[in-house]
Design an enzyme around this catalytic site. Structure first.
Site, PDB file in Angstrom:
ATOM      1  N   GLU A  91    -108.400  76.751 -36.491  1.00  0.00           N
ATOM      2  CA  GLU A  91    -109.204  77.523 -35.551  1.00  0.00           C
ATOM      3  C   GLU A  91    -110.332  78.335 -36.172  1.00  0.00           C
ATOM      4  O   GLU A  91    -111.333  78.600 -35.507  1.00  0.00           O
ATOM      5  CB  GLU A  91    -108.280  78.473 -34.766  1.00  0.00           C
ATOM      6  CG  GLU A  91    -107.239  77.776 -33.910  1.00  0.00           C
ATOM      7  CD  GLU A  91    -107.863  76.962 -32.797  1.00  0.00           C
ATOM      8  OE1 GLU A  91    -108.775  77.475 -32.115  1.00  0.00           O
ATOM      9  OE2 GLU A  91    -107.461  75.790 -32.628  1.00  0.00           O
ATOM     10  N   SER A 483     -55.126  96.398   3.169  1.00  0.00           N
ATOM     11  CA  SER A 483     -54.074  97.247   2.603  1.00  0.00           C
ATOM     12  C   SER A 483     -54.320  97.646   1.164  1.00  0.00           C
ATOM     13  O   SER A 483     -53.638  98.540   0.650  1.00  0.00           O
ATOM     14  CB  SER A 483     -52.721  96.535   2.711  1.00  0.00           C
ATOM     15  OG  SER A 483     -52.350  96.384   4.063  1.00  0.00           O
TER      16      SER A 483
END
Length: 838
Positions: A91, A483
């Site tokens: 690059e 319960s």
């Protein structure tokens, strides 16, 4: 003539000077105009890239990751030179020399653009300019943006070291396959850390900045190899690699994860499940951040999950859900089909099956595979199974495999149906028996387990399959606990002066409310007369619980439920004493943990610690103080002292009394047939009207766990019960948890004095008495228990309603001297009290 020539030259010089001045002014104006509104250097200096947040198990293994952009940040000093050199060669080979922009590169790009009439536009951006574009600009390819790049690049080069600029670039750049930055890309392409990359692999990563999705290592292999060769030659020309290294790298065949040469990193990470998704929710809530920030923050999260226990939890819950579903005898399938034209070839049906959204995260005995029906016969079904090739067993399902469902193959299956299938294997050696059809159950449920002292959740399963349904029923499904809520009624009573031996009448009652009459009933449709509290909770008596709630006061019970975190705002209606209000399994399990640990508050957590991207701890669950953990004077063999300031939510004696009573539920009561473990276990079943919701929550001295099962849209499950469905799930999980986490007797508070009691009548027995009916009950020291008084809650009893005495006759017990004594029947109705505590 000479004067004319000099005058002419002077004029030209003046024009050139003026032109240069005007050009300089124009250029300055342009740079001023385009540079005045640009972002400042401080934006870059404070830059934090979007980074993966990762969740680790308690053993340190990665179990999930959340990311908007899959990026793993690596500081410049941790990025190998060969990786830096590959990107510089690809690059910006003059990166360490220019001042942020490359004049020759720009001139060359302009020349090519002019010659081609604008048809050939190539970038001339340096790495510094690309950083500016990626971080601060919009990425458009215009002259204006190029000027801004140059301005910013020049500014940043003057104020930031080259290595920092390169660090920003190598961590931000998109490198294809949805991976950002070199660290994530190395993992995605090669399943390697940066330090293990070869020269050829580093060069391949550098292929992608130019066009991240144009050099796939399989689909665009030739283009990728050509670009890699160019970069390798550039690295050689720049002096980064030798001639031999160049030759070796060029000969590299480009082996990648995408080509099947390396296992994918994701293959070592389990699929997302209910636990890791709930971790995300907890972090978002605890840290006050939104979900989008969480996926970019780069958190390292140490979760509390125990992988072995999580597998045990999912296995136990899935087995119970599937068993219930198969007992219904109906095939529903997935509801998914593949069109007939896609069944013409193996390639087409495999591609179509791969695109189907179906649960692929199920393992029950063996992995479940998606499959498509290719042939429907009278005696067998031929399938095409995802991921199963010619070397695997013949993909057919025999007729005997569907004996559990109504009808035959033709009644239930058509060509193109998408189904689940798994291998049936022998328990002894794992050898293949046959393929067997499976389906995700319609009934759902949840399971959760946590440490009773620390609140660390070690397992959480919020349904049958996370990919099938992401609703976490452990934390998000509000259901009636039935319960399983009763212990909070009894806790309020015990803290209000009642004892496990207190008698409460189990007899018919009527409650008038809103013009309607409510007649609570016991599960057995019987009434048992005056009964001790212990027997009431062991046998889950509804009617006596309602009477007890009336005696104690629903406002007191509501306060207890809210104190334990079962509800935020409980409605103080009598029906709520039987668990009619809705809550979550998460809340119930956390509340039961406080019974198990002696009555101290414990906050459940799925997270031990959270660190930010820099390693700083931003959240820690355990806030206990260790005064001498760092002391060099600590004696060998002596553990450091840890100071706990946990809030006490109930009296320690009350917690022990309740725990002892709930041990009776497991040993003699509603869970006796389903829970059988080698250490003391306490717990409570729960079954709502018509069996719409079934529960069991229980605990050892170390671990509390709970199960809930029911349809997402509540409807009857027939004769289902908490003990029958959830009890086995709890038992299966705890069978594996106890060897790992231990268990023993529950701690007895120093304030306890033990008195032998007849558990049927509540009568006091001599010291040393023995027998199935004898229970050593804990009473508070200094308390003078009163026996023989019964409470009815102030309800009148209709004489024409039936009563059933559990104990009709007197019983004989063995005393401490070895003699026998006769204990009379239960207290009679002549000893009833209409109210009042003692």
């Amino acid at each position: 003539m000479l004067r004319f020539i000099l005058s002419f030259l002077g004029g030209i010089f003046s024009m050139l000077t003026l032109g240069l001045a005007m050009g300089a002014l124009t250029l300055g104006a342009i740079f001023y105009m385009y540079g005045r509104d640009l972002p400042t250097y401080e934006v870059l200096a404070n830059y934090t890239p979007k980074t993966i947040s990762r969740i680790y198990s308690s053993e340190g293994a990665i179990i999930d990751e959340f990311a908007t952009e899959r990026r793993l940040f690596s500081p410049a000093e941790e990025i190998p030179d060969i990786v830096k050199q590959a990107f510089i060669s690809a690059e910006d080979k003059n990166f360490y020399e220019h001042a942020g922009y490359d004049v020759r590169g720009i001139a060359s790009a302009l020349y090519e653009a002019v010659i081609s009439g604008g048809r050939e536009l190539r970038g001339a951006s340096t790495i510094t300019q690309q950083v500016m574009k990626n971080f601060l600009l919009d990425g458009s390819r215009t002259a204006e943006r190029k000027i801004q790049e140059i301005i910013l690049a020049a500014r940043i080069e003057q104020s930031m070291p080259k290595e920092r600029i390169l660090e920003l670039y190598l961590n931000e750049i998109d490198l294809g396959v949805r991976s950002y930055g070199v660290t994530a890309a190395a993992q995605s392409y090669f399943n390697k850390p940066l330090s293990e990359l070869t020269i050829a692999e580093a060069a391949f990563l550098a292929v992608h900045p130019k066009a991240p999705y144009s050099y796939h290592p399989v689909r665009q292999r030739e283009a990728a190899l050509e670009r890699r060769a160019f970069i390798l030659n550039e690295m050689f020309q720049n002096g980064f690699i030798t001639d031999d290294e160049l030759a070796e790298a060029l000969a590299d065949p480009l082996r990648t994860v995408q080509g099947g040469d390396f296992p994918s990193f994701r293959s070592t990470v389990p699929p997302r499940d209910y636990f890791s998704d709930q971790v995300r929710r907890q972090i978002v809530e605890e840290l006050g951040v939104d979900s989008n920030y969480f996926t970019t923050a780069g958190y390292s999260i140490r979760a509390t999950v125990d992988a072995e226990m999580q597998a045990a939890a999912s296995e136990a819950l899935r087995r119970a859900l599937e068993q219930f579903d198969r007992e219904r005898g109906r095939w529903r399938g997935t509801g998914l089909t593949i069109p007939a034209e896609d069944l013409a070839s193996e390639e087409s049906w495999r591609a179509a099956l791969d695109d189907i959204r179906i649960a692929r995260d199920i393992t029950l005995e063996n992995q479940w595979y998606p499959a498509v029906v290719l042939e429907v016969g009278e005696e067998q079904l031929r399938l095409g199974i995802e991921g199963i090739g010619e070397d695997e067993p013949d993909p057919v399902v025999p007729r005997r495999d569907i004996e559990w469902m109504r009808g035959g193959f033709a009644d239930n299956f058509t060509l193109g149906d998408v189904v689940h299938v798994r291998k049936m294997t022998a328990d002894s050696d794992g050898s293949f028996i046959r393929w067997t059809l499976r389906q995700v159950p319609e009934v759902q449920g949840a399971f959760m387990a946590m440490d009773v002292n620390t609140g660390r959740v070690i397992a959480m399963q919020g349904g049958f399959s996370f990919q099938y349904s992401q609703l976490n029923r452990a934390t998000q499904a509000y259901r009636q606990p039935g319960s399983s809520f009763k212990p909070f009624v009894y806790a309020a009573a015990l803290d209000s002066g009642y004892t496990p031996a207190t008698i409460v009448v189990d007899a018919p009652i009527e409650v008038r409310a809103g013009g309607e009459i409510w007649r609570p009933m016991n599960y057995s449709d019987r009434f048992y007369g005056p009964t001790p509290l212990r027997t009431g909770i062991e046998q889950s008596r509804n009617v006596m619980t309602v009477r007890l709630a009336q005696e104690v006061g629903m406002d007191v019970i509501a306060n207890y439920a809210e104190r334990f975190g079962v509800y935020d705002d409980m409605n103080p209606f009598l029906a709520a004493a039987l668990g009619s209000e809705e809550t979550t399994l998460f809340r119930m399990v956390a509340a039961y943990a406080m019974f198990a640990n002696g009555g101290e508050r414990v906050e459940p957590t799925l997270v031990d610690r959270v660190q930010d991207r820099y390693g700083a701890t931003v959240y820690r669950h355990d806030q206990r103080i260790c005064d001498d953990c760092d002391s060099v004077l600590l004696e060998a063999g002596r553990a450091p002292a840890i100071v706990s300031d946990r809030e006490r939510v109930m009296n320690a004696v009350t917690a022990y009394q309740l725990t002892s009573m709930m041990r009776g539920v497991v040993e003699r009561g509603t869970a006796r047939s389903s829970v059988n473990l080698p250490v003391p276990i306490a717990g409570k079943t729960g079954t709502t009207n018509d069996g719409k919701d079934v529960w069991f929550v229980g605990f050892s001295s170390n671990i509390v766990a709970g199960c809930y099962i029911g349809y997402d849209t509540p409807r009857s499950m027939g004769a289902a019960s908490g003990g029958g469905m959830c009890g086995p799930v709890f038992n299966s999980f705890m069978t594996q948890a106890i060897p790992k986490f231990g268990g023993g007797n529950f701690d007895v508070p120093a304030e306890c004095q033990f008195i032998n009691i007849d558990r049927f009548s509540g009568a006091r027995l001599p010291d040393g008495a023995s027998g199935d009916n004898v229970v050593a009950e804990c009473f508070r020291i200094g308390e003078d228990p009163v026996f023989g008084i019964a409470f009815d809650g102030g309800f009148a009893m209709a004489g024409d309603l039936p009563l059933f005495d559990e104990v009709r006759n007197a019983r004989e017990v063995t005393t401490s001297t070895g003699d026998t004594a006769t204990v009379g029947p239960q207290a009679t109705f002549g000893t009833l009290s209409s109210g009042g505590l003692y």
